[in-house]
Design an enzyme around this catalytic site. Structure first.
Site, mmCIF file in Angstrom:
data_model
loop_
_atom_site.group_PDB
_atom_site.id
_atom_site.type_symbol
_atom_site.label_atom_id
_atom_site.label_comp_id
_atom_site.label_asym_id
_atom_site.label_seq_id
_atom_site.Cartn_x
_atom_site.Cartn_y
_atom_site.Cartn_z
ATOM 1 N N LYS B 66 65.919 40.270 22.867
ATOM 2 C CA LYS B 66 65.640 40.603 21.460
ATOM 3 C C LYS B 66 64.942 39.422 20.783
ATOM 4 O O LYS B 66 65.274 38.264 21.055
ATOM 5 C CB LYS B 66 66.955 40.931 20.749
ATOM 6 N N SER B 141 69.567 47.444 14.797
ATOM 7 C CA SER B 141 68.311 46.733 14.733
ATOM 8 C C SER B 141 67.713 46.401 16.109
ATOM 9 O O SER B 141 66.521 46.132 16.206
ATOM 10 C CB SER B 141 68.496 45.440 13.942
ATOM 11 N N SER B 165 74.178 46.842 15.557
ATOM 12 C CA SER B 165 72.794 46.729 16.012
ATOM 13 C C SER B 165 72.576 46.814 17.520
ATOM 14 O O SER B 165 71.437 46.958 17.967
ATOM 15 C CB SER B 165 72.172 45.435 15.494
#
Lengths: 93, 456
Positions: B66, B141, B165
């Site tokens: 990420k 997210s 997330s």
């Protein structure tokens, strides 16, 4: 009730510049969100606050020198550099 | 989806270089937008693997990271214009661990700006599309980390979870994702949004792979002062667990139909299932957003346009410069949270909002602890709805409310996993499995059995 004046005050406090055309939309959003937060007014207060969940306090390590950031690497991501320093905006006017 | 076992089988007959090159090519042609930056060094690492120079538990395996996790020499944007051209000169702890174990970091995945969102629609680099339906979001997210695993654009990925997330995109993309116990995985090198809530965690196509990546990234790191100093080894130990179904965590009819089938599947494993009620959950969402916004307002003060990140050509007075850098460098969701966070922490409102939220956090934590005395694990639907259409959640508060089943876990710091439990209208549904502190082994053992019912 959140007013447009409040919105400007919050933006100044948070140090985020806002444009006049953004103010009304922000006012509505803040109003809705803060109204939702008022649900907490129902909560009884006779408990201690939890700042963090782990039962940790004062985690120590040995004071041993390690590699630190070389100056040229630290400056690499900055746009305003003078000699070997970061150059920042004026703090005192 | 590609499992580690499948990838290792391919490596027996093909060169890692060819496999990685093919994967990179596929990502470049992909319409999903799961990646922000690809790692140009990935092919070189694959070559090293082919020469027998890359060793370890993840040797030769592609891993997506990420884009809020620092990677030395690879741009790390946090999905923001603010960090569009920021390149870290150090690796996060989890990245060091992946490299030590021979993993190949294939690229940096797309995400909501500074991890603030539930759909990746707040990313400066555009929305991530759902591999099951490109008109829908992949969740957020960590949307890119979920979509890349689901579409076979990586084998494993890392996400971060502040209020759901990892679990939300796992549910929306039909993969497995785990938010570990707070403190199990070092946050060193994770660009902070809300420190007291967030953890880095693994995402994968199956439970075995999820456990493997967790074993690699968990463990002691003195650079994170909230690190618990514990390591993790997965030893599958399935028992007929006592399972609590949380009444206050539910979903719409599409989701509940599949969830109830999953509960029946749990019963078929011999587990005892009962309903459990946690009245304090009613306050969890408000408390979560107040704490997260408060921490964000403080954390994001580091983006001053001086040392790194977006800057203006002319240096002005400090207040004007700083306020304008933030106005231009941050997107609207980030600014909304900074402003509301500053407000909730300001004199006169601290007691009404912030302190109250921290007290609710105590109530939530106590509620979980009480329930976990009667039950081994707790379950709920991960998300209250199927993946949204892109653009469907235009109002911020409506979006926040979609986190209702995931945020209580972060407030308490507990571990929780999302596992796929079937499809409705060709879209995946996820079940959330919650355990006690450091009970990752129990959660994964349970999930491994459930996975057998559904077939990987």
């Amino acid at each position: 009730m959140i007013t447009e004046k409040d919105v400007y005050k919050i933006a100044t406090l948070a140090k985020v510049e806002i444009k006049p055309e953004e103010a009304e939309n922000l006012r509505k959003e803040f109003q809705n969100i803060l109204e939702y937060f008022n649900i907490l007014d129902e909560v009884e207060e006779n408990v201690e606050p939890t700042f963090q969940v782990l039962p940790l306090s004062n985690v120590f390590r040995d004071d041993v020198p390690k590699r630190c950031i070389p100056r040229d690497e630290a400056l690499k991501n900055a746009k305003h550099v003078e000699k070997e320093y970061f150059k920042g905006p004026k703090v005192v006017e | 989806m590609i499992s580690v076992t499948e990838w290792r089988q391919r490596l027996e007959s093909e060169r890692a270089y060819d496999l990685v090159a093919e994967m990179l090519e596929r990502i470049e042609k992909s319409r999903l937008n799961a990646y922000i930056t690809l790692n140009r060094g990935a092919l070189k690492l694959a070559e090293e693997y082919d020469k027998g120079k890359l060793e370890g538990r993840l040797a030769g395996i592609p891993i997506a990271v990420k884009d809020n996790i620092s990677t030395n020499g690879i741009r790390t944007t946090c999905g923001s214009k603010m960090l569009e051209d920021y390149t870290p000169f150090f690796d996060a702890h989890v990245v060091e661990r992946i490299k030590q174990e021979g993993g190949i970091i294939i690229g940096k995945t797309n995400m909501d700006e500074f991890a603030m969102g539930t759909t990746t629609e707040t990313s400066y680099f555009g929305v991530v599309k759902n591999p099951h339906d490109e008109d829908r979001v992949a969740g957020g997210s960590s949307g890119g980390s979920g979509a890349s695993v689901a579409a076979g654009e990586t084998v494993l990925s890392l996400g971060s979870d502040t209020g759901g997330s990892i679990r939300c995109p796992a549910s929306f993309c039909g993969v497995v994702g785990l938010k570990p116990t707070y403190g199990l995985v070092s946050r060193y090198g994770l660009i902070p949004y809300a420190n007291s809530l967030e953890q880095i965690g693994p995402m994968a196509s199956c439970i075995e792979d999820l456990a493997l990546l967790l074993e690699v990234i968990a463990g002691r790191d003195e650079r994170d002062s909230t690190n618990a100093g514990k390591s993790f080894t997965f030893v599958p130990e399935f028992k007929k667990f006592r399972i609590g179904v949380i009444r206050e965590m539910s979903g719409n009819d599409d989701v509940m139909g599949k969830f109830e089938e999953a509960v029946e599947a749990v019963r078929s494993l011999g587990c005892e299932v009962k309903e459990v009620s946690m009245p304090s959950f009613k306050y969890a969402l408000a408390a979560y957003y107040i704490i997260a916004m408060g921490e964000a307002s403080s954390n994001l003060a580091r983006y001053d346009g001086v040392r790194y990140g977006y800057s203006l050509p002319q240096l002005d007075s400090w207040t004007r410069y700083f306020s304008r850098v933030r106005a231009e460098g941050f997107g609207s969701e980030v600014k909304r949270r900074i402003m509301l966070g500053s407000y909730a922490l300001s004199a006169g409102y601290y007691g009404k909002y912030y302190l109250k939220a921290l007290k609710v956090r105590t109530l939530i934590k106590n509620g979980f602890q009480k329930a976990l005395r009667d039950f081994d694990l707790l379950v709920s639907p991960t998300m209250p709805s199927l993946p949204f259409k892109i653009g469907e959640l235009a109002d911020p508060l409506t979006m926040y409310k979609m986190d209702v089943n995931t945020v209580p876990i972060n407030l308490a710091g507990l571990p929780a996993l999302s596992i796929p439990v079937g499809f409705v209208k060709d879209l995946p549904v996820g079940m959330q499995v919650i355990g006690d502190y450091f009970a990752e082994n129990k959660i994964l053992s349970f999930a491994l059995e459930l996975e057998k019912v559904y077939g990987v």
